[in-house]
Design a protein around this motif. Structure first.
Motif: not given
Lengths: 362, 152
Positions: A141, B2, B30-32, A145, B16, B26-28, B10, B6
């Motif tokens: 992403e 083990k 320069d996301y389109r 993008g 997560v 998450y959005i950058p 947890n 674990k």
């Protein structure tokens, strides 16, 4: 001779990811015969590419052939179109294409592995593998993008540049992923209950693989050294980036899992090399030529060899575009691989074939 | 053994997954996302309309010759082809806003197809009108010239 039963699986089935149909002839629990029908999702993309869309727009159309290997389709088409209009793309564009293809391969292989785990009944491993896949989706992403439809390769080069912040992010995420990959290798290799479902399941010999013309991880798990990255150098310089072919010998679902994990390792190595030695140049070669003549291009998609053929007639619209997806080549071997297996391990075997039906039926 | 430790560990670890509608994904930068349009900079060359693969941009024209930009966020595939073709920098630009959902009341498919056809038709009508006016004008000029010739 025991009584024979016919059991259909698909086109909609709880363990199938894709609309494919198998009809198994079984004796007790053992499969003795299989017929396959895989063309449920025909969308007429080839015809649309040759009638409705201009040749520069087609790279966005073929990017939507498949969700998982979108970049492979778009790149293979771009290569064909560049051959038709006779241009050479800039060096940086080549390396950026390779970078996105390898990132795509990692996330595609992780998806396949997670589904093998899920279909073998190991839900926790499925969740874990998907957890490790998520950072790669975010990387894609950040680079392209968009999470799935990348639209990164266009005719003449690539659409976007790689920012330095993003390349730092990639290196950092890869560093964090390395111990996680070791953990996955450990589980897929040594987990006893997973090995019960995967060892010996869907096995295919090297001779059969050769005879049935298998491609991709399916062939390499059987010991055949078939990889387009190993064979061609003219379109994308794979060998400069430290590509090494990996093969397994057993040819069963277990070997395919291990092979995919090892290929992820190679892909990570390639990505690191590309980012560390990315050449500076323009991103796109501009030209106003129209496609003329015939051309083919081959590319190693996550599932195997992808083949594009195009024919132009000096107009904006192509005369013919032919897409041959890797799963199409693998269908005979997929049918062969079920022989002498338990019916209960069918979901795991289908997942380990990693079929991509939207590519195959287009 | 083990695996057992674990699993216990947890229990005390953070999840997560994220609670999506309440937490942002998450959005950058320069996301389109959706395509923005600056009317003041546009030179009305309509190259974006020709380049757009799905046909999400169309220009209509009224009888005074003034063009209007129409954009359909539900048809757009956010490929940026329009921005690359645009000869005037800044007239079309990328935002990192993901497209909002199209609702039934927006009538996105039929409404858009209708609008698309109407827009193309409006341009054709304007072009025909312009042609007619031009023909009239040339005819008028011709007539005037002829009259002029006649007089002399």
């Amino acid at each position: 001779m025991a009584k024979q039963y016919e059991i259909p699986v698909g086109a909609q089935h709880i363990s199938l990811l894709e609309p494919l149909h198998f009809k198994f002839t079984t004796e007790n629990e053992k499969i003795v015969g299989t017929t396959a029908n895989l063309f449920y999702v025909h969308r007429g993309i080839e015809k649309a590419c040759c009638s409705k869309f201009k040749f520069r727009q087609v790279s966005f159309v073929v990017g939507r052939v498949c969700g998982l290997c979108s970049i492979s389709h778009a790149t293979a088409y771009s290569q064909v179109a560049e051959k038709l209009i006779k241009i050479e793309i800039p060096r940086r564009a080549k390396y950026l294409r390779m970078l996105v293809i390898e990132l795509d391969r990692i996330h595609s292989h992780l998806l396949c592995l997670s589904h093998v785990a899920e279909n073998s009944g190991f839900e926790a491993l499925f969740m874990r593998t998907m957890q490790y896949r998520e950072p790669f989706m975010e990387l894609l992403e950040a680079v392209c993008g968009n999470r799935i439809q990348y639209d990164f390769s266009i005719v003449g080069g690539v659409a976007r540049d790689l920012k330095s912040a993003v390349s730092r992010m990639i290196l950092e995420r890869l560093k964090r992923f390395k111990p996680q990959l070791d953990e996955l290798v450990d589980i897929y290799q040594n987990n006893w209950s997973l090995s019960l479902k995967n060892k010996g399941a869907g096995a295919i010999t090297k001779e059969d693989a050769m005879r049935l013309n298998v491609v991709g991880p399916f062939a390499r798990a059987a010991g055949l050294e078939i990889d387009v990255r190993n064979e061609t150098e003219d379109l994308l310089p794979w060998k400069e980036t430290g590509f090494k072919i990996v093969t397994e010998t057993a040819g069963d679902a277990y070997a395919r899992n291990l092979l995919r994990l090892r290929e992820i390792n190679v892909s990570m190595h390639i990505i690191e090399n590309i980012i560390n030695g990315l050449p500076e140049s323009a991103l796109i070669t501009e030209t106003k030529a129209f496609p003329d003549g015939e051309a083919v291009a081959r590319l190693e998609a996550p599932r195997g060899e992808l083949f594009y053929y195009a024919k132009g007639n000096k107009t904006q619209i192509l005369e013919r575009l032919k897409i041959k997806a890797p799963t199409f080549s693998n269908i005979p071997a997929m049918v062969e691989g079920f022989r002498e297996n338990e019916y209960g391990s069918v979901p795991a075997i289908i997942a380990s074939y990693d079929p991509c039906l939207s590519c195959t039926a287009r | 053994m083990k695996t057992f430790f674990k699993a216990i560990g947890n229990l005390f670890r953070k999840p997560v997954t994220i609670k999506y509608p309440f937490e942002k994904t998450y959005i950058p930068d320069d996301y389109r996302g959706m395509i923005g349009f600056n009317e003041n900079l546009c030179i009305w060359c309509r190259r974006c309309e020709l380049a757009c693969p799905p046909g999400a941009i169309v220009f209509s024209q009224n009888m005074e010759g003034r063009q209007t930009y129409h954009y359909n966020k539900a048809v757009c595939i956010f490929c940026d082809e329009c921005i690359r073709t645009c000869p005037k920098e800044g007239a079309l630009f990328q935002t990192n806003q993901p497209a909002t959902f199209a609702l039934k009341k927006d009538n996105i498919n039929n409404g858009w197809n209708h609008l698309f056809e109407e827009a193309i038709e409006s341009r054709a009508i304007y072009a025909a009108e312009k042609k007619r006016l031009a023909a009239e004008r040339t005819a008028g000029v011709k007539k005037a010239v002829e009259e002029n010739n006649h007089k002399t």
